[in-house]
Design an enzyme around this catalytic site. Structure first.
Site, PDB file in Angstrom:
ATOM      1  N   ASP A  72    -140.461   7.706 -70.249  1.00  0.00           N
ATOM      2  CA  ASP A  72    -141.797   7.649 -70.839  1.00  0.00           C
ATOM      3  C   ASP A  72    -141.673   7.750 -72.355  1.00  0.00           C
ATOM      4  O   ASP A  72    -140.611   8.086 -72.881  1.00  0.00           O
ATOM      5  CB  ASP A  72    -142.689   8.779 -70.300  1.00  0.00           C
ATOM      6  N   ASP A  74    -143.178   9.359 -75.887  1.00  0.00           N
ATOM      7  CA  ASP A  74    -144.004  10.411 -76.461  1.00  0.00           C
ATOM      8  C   ASP A  74    -144.192  10.162 -77.946  1.00  0.00           C
ATOM      9  O   ASP A  74    -143.312   9.610 -78.608  1.00  0.00           O
ATOM     10  CB  ASP A  74    -143.336  11.775 -76.262  1.00  0.00           C
ATOM     11  N   ASP A 149    -135.153  21.031 -79.152  1.00  0.00           N
ATOM     12  CA  ASP A 149    -133.997  21.725 -78.576  1.00  0.00           C
ATOM     13  C   ASP A 149    -132.650  21.195 -79.065  1.00  0.00           C
ATOM     14  O   ASP A 149    -131.847  21.936 -79.621  1.00  0.00           O
ATOM     15  CB  ASP A 149    -134.080  21.767 -77.036  1.00  0.00           C
TER      16      ASP A 149
HETATM   17  P1  ATP Z   1    -136.210  13.664 -70.015  1.00  0.00           P
HETATM   18  O1  ATP Z   1    -137.531  12.972 -70.149  1.00  0.00           O
HETATM   19  O2  ATP Z   1    -135.062  12.847 -69.656  1.00  0.00           O
HETATM   20  O3  ATP Z   1    -136.340  14.911 -69.211  1.00  0.00           O
HETATM   21  P2  ATP Z   1    -136.725  14.472 -72.693  1.00  0.00           P
HETATM   22  O4  ATP Z   1    -135.833  14.809 -73.841  1.00  0.00           O
HETATM   23  O5  ATP Z   1    -137.717  13.373 -72.903  1.00  0.00           O
HETATM   24  O6  ATP Z   1    -135.807  14.186 -71.466  1.00  0.00           O
HETATM   25  P3  ATP Z   1    -138.960  16.128 -72.166  1.00  0.00           P
HETATM   26  O7  ATP Z   1    -139.048  17.359 -71.360  1.00  0.00           O
HETATM   27  O8  ATP Z   1    -139.689  14.915 -71.742  1.00  0.00           O
HETATM   28  O9  ATP Z   1    -137.430  15.791 -72.296  1.00  0.00           O
HETATM   29  O10 ATP Z   1    -139.360  16.541 -73.644  1.00  0.00           O
HETATM   30  C1  ATP Z   1    -139.570  15.615 -74.725  1.00  0.00           C
HETATM   31  C2  ATP Z   1    -139.058  16.180 -76.035  1.00  0.00           C
HETATM   32  O11 ATP Z   1    -139.689  17.435 -76.330  1.00  0.00           O
HETATM   33  C3  ATP Z   1    -137.582  16.503 -76.010  1.00  0.00           C
HETATM   34  O12 ATP Z   1    -136.822  15.361 -76.301  1.00  0.00           O
HETATM   35  C4  ATP Z   1    -137.484  17.575 -77.087  1.00  0.00           C
HETATM   36  O13 ATP Z   1    -137.514  17.014 -78.365  1.00  0.00           O
HETATM   37  C5  ATP Z   1    -138.777  18.351 -76.890  1.00  0.00           C
HETATM   38  N1  ATP Z   1    -138.584  19.472 -75.933  1.00  0.00           N
HETATM   39  C6  ATP Z   1    -138.792  19.453 -74.609  1.00  0.00           C
HETATM   40  N2  ATP Z   1    -138.529  20.636 -74.034  1.00  0.00           N
HETATM   41  C7  ATP Z   1    -138.137  21.440 -75.039  1.00  0.00           C
HETATM   42  C8  ATP Z   1    -137.742  22.792 -75.109  1.00  0.00           C
HETATM   43  N3  ATP Z   1    -137.674  23.538 -74.007  1.00  0.00           N
HETATM   44  N4  ATP Z   1    -137.413  23.282 -76.328  1.00  0.00           N
HETATM   45  C9  ATP Z   1    -137.484  22.514 -77.437  1.00  0.00           C
HETATM   46  N5  ATP Z   1    -137.853  21.243 -77.435  1.00  0.00           N
HETATM   47  C10 ATP Z   1    -138.177  20.699 -76.258  1.00  0.00           C
HETATM   48 MG    MG Z   2    -139.272  12.723 -71.555  1.00  0.00          MG
END
Ligand code: ATP
Ligand code: MG
Length: 447
Positions: A72, A74, A149
């Site tokens: 997705d 963001d 993160d």
């Molecule tokens: P995936 O969608 O594959 O799980 P993602 O990196 O997109 O990976 P998401 O949970 O969708 O993970 O979160 C989007 C973004 O928000 C991350 O890339 C990161 O920048 C931030 N983020 C998410 N969770 C955290 C956290 N626990 N601490 C700090 N930043 C976070």
């Molecule tokens: Mg994501």
């Protein structure tokens, strides 16, 4: 060419004591406009036209740079949620601990989050014992990069201008397949212990290696997972094990010493933080990955039936020796095992009840005589229980004739058509409103 920061500089950048903006032009990063979600691009340009900064951020930029298809898209912006609402009057503002806007256009949902600042000050942030429990302090673009993160998750792509803005060296880390936590590891893991699991998940999912700073403290901080709401951990387990890299996730959890903290019902191996790798479980994880790669459904029910089988079977066997039937022994054993596990992962009842059925049906499948035995074929859990029997037969040759009996019994049998509970990669059967679960826990999330 990106300037290679020397280690000293780099550490300071990661610690947030200085920030250094590196701009990577489209000619270098090579993400093409048509690889982006057109709706995300439209949302960004509408915000920019209204005078705000806006970028595509996080997992989607990272995945595109790695040549993977993003799940997705963001968006991050300096517009507050109310200002976003002004630009998109029909959007929904959601979340209490992590407020953000859901902009839905042409059936696509884009999460638009306002840049976050540091949470140790201000009205919108709240820390409890070092943990973030509310994260609504608005900040600058740099601050938003620093609160993410990992460096590879902190890249900001402007789909209109084409540049990527990188404050943490994430672009270089991606090129070198390196996972680095942003900031001081102990502080960042304490703020949100789910980051410990996210480290393991990204290592497994992306094939990156965690650097020493990022991995060194993980085993000793694993105990922090006990403070994370079990519902949030259930979601993380689903992301770890139901999205095509279950085997590698298991290996990463073991390597980082996170397994015993996540699975208190399983037997510790004696090595710090590791559990005994049950061969049935290993095979179940391989099968799950295979099913995901073939786009077949996978379920939390079958996953938890496999994860917890070893202790359930051990307890049940003792009861059977004491004369209790196999059916009742399995049913009885499921109680203590699930209740121990639920201190860490809250498995919703609609899944745990099916896991139990899968176990109990192992007893019913023992009975092969007479017409009545075949009635089990019509049971809605039959297929899962049969698959589970095959798993067991893979480890125990004595069960092979039984497995063969049930394989043959299905030939020519017309299974009633029904909706399957399974939805790949989705922890819940009901449609979760986006952001609900993930953001539901201790604060943190996406951006
Ligand atoms: P995936 O969608 O594959 O799980 P993602 O990196 O997109 O990976 P998401 O949970 O969708 O993970 O979160 C989007 C973004 O928000 C991350 O890339 C990161 O920048 C931030 N983020 C998410 N969770 C955290 C956290 N626990 N601490 C700090 N930043 C976070
Ligand atoms: Mg994501």
């Amino acid at each position: 060419m990106i300037a290679k920061a020397n280690e000293d500089l780099r550490t300071k950048i990661l610690e947030g004591t200085i920030t250094k903006l590196i701009t990577i032009p489209a000619s270098q990063h090579r993400i093409a406009v048509d690889q982006l979600c057109p709706v995300a691009t439209e949302v960004v340009s509408a915000l920019q036209q209204a005078g705000y900064m806006a970028f595509i951020v996080g997992g989607s930029v990272r995945d595109l740079l790695l040549g993977k298809k993003p799940k997705d898209f963001d968006v991050a912006t300096d517009a507050t949620p109310e200002q976003v609402k002004h630009v998109f009057p029909r959007c929904r503002l959601i979340g209490r601990r992590f407020r953000l806007a859901h902009v839905r256009q042409k059936g696509v949902l884009i999460e638009v989050a306002t840049f976050r600042g540091s949470h140790d000050a201000g009205k919108g942030g709240e820390l409890q014992d070092g943990r973030i429990i509310r994260d609504n302090v608005w900040g600058s673009l740099e601050e938003d990069a620093m609160r993410r993160d990992f460096t590879i998750n902190a890249l900001f792509l402007d789909p209109v201008g084409g540049d990527i803005s990188d404050f943490t060296g994430g672009y270089e880390d991606l090129l070198e397949r390196r996972l680095r936590l942003v900031g001081d590891p102990e502080t960042r893991y304490r703020e949100d212990p789910v980051r410990l699991l996210r480290a393991a998940r990204f290592v497994a999912k992306l094939g990156v290696e965690a650097d020493e700073r990022t991995s060194a403290l993980i085993p000793e901080l694993a105990f922090l997972l006990a403070d994370v709401p079990p519902a949030r951990l259930f979601e993380e387990v689903c992301k770890l094990f139901l999205t095509g890299h279950a085997m590698r996730s298991f290996e990463a959890l073991q390597r980082f010493g996170l397994s015993t903290a996540m699975f208190p019902a399983l037997k510790p191996s004696g090595e710090s933080g590791k559990i005994v790798a049950d061969p049935l479980l290993m095979q179940a994880l391989r099968n799950t990955d295979d099913r995901v790669s073939r786009e077949l459904p996978v379920t939390p029910s079958f996953l938890f039936a496999s994860l917890l089988w070893q202790p359930v079977w051990e307890i049940a066997q003792q009861d059977m020796e004491n004369g209790i039937t196999m059916h009742d022994s399995l049913l009885l054993a499921s109680e203590p095992v699930f209740s121990k596990q639920s201190t860490r992962t809250a498995v919703p009842r609609r899944f745990s009840s099916v896991s139990r059925e899968i176990w109990v049906m192992q007893a019913r499948l023992q009975k092969t005589r007479g017409k009545r035995a075949l009635r089990i074929l019509a049971d809605r859990t039959f297929r899962a229980a049969y698959d589970f029997l095959l798993l067991r037969a893979g480890q125990d040759t004595e069960l092979e004739p039984l497995a063969e009996f049930w394989t043959k019994a299905q030939v020519g049998y017309k299974f009633p058509a029904r909706k399957t509970e399974a939805r790949r990669g989705k922890p819940s059967g009901r449609r979760r409103r986006k952001g609900e679960g993930r953001r539901g826990g201790r604060g943190r999330k996406k951006a």
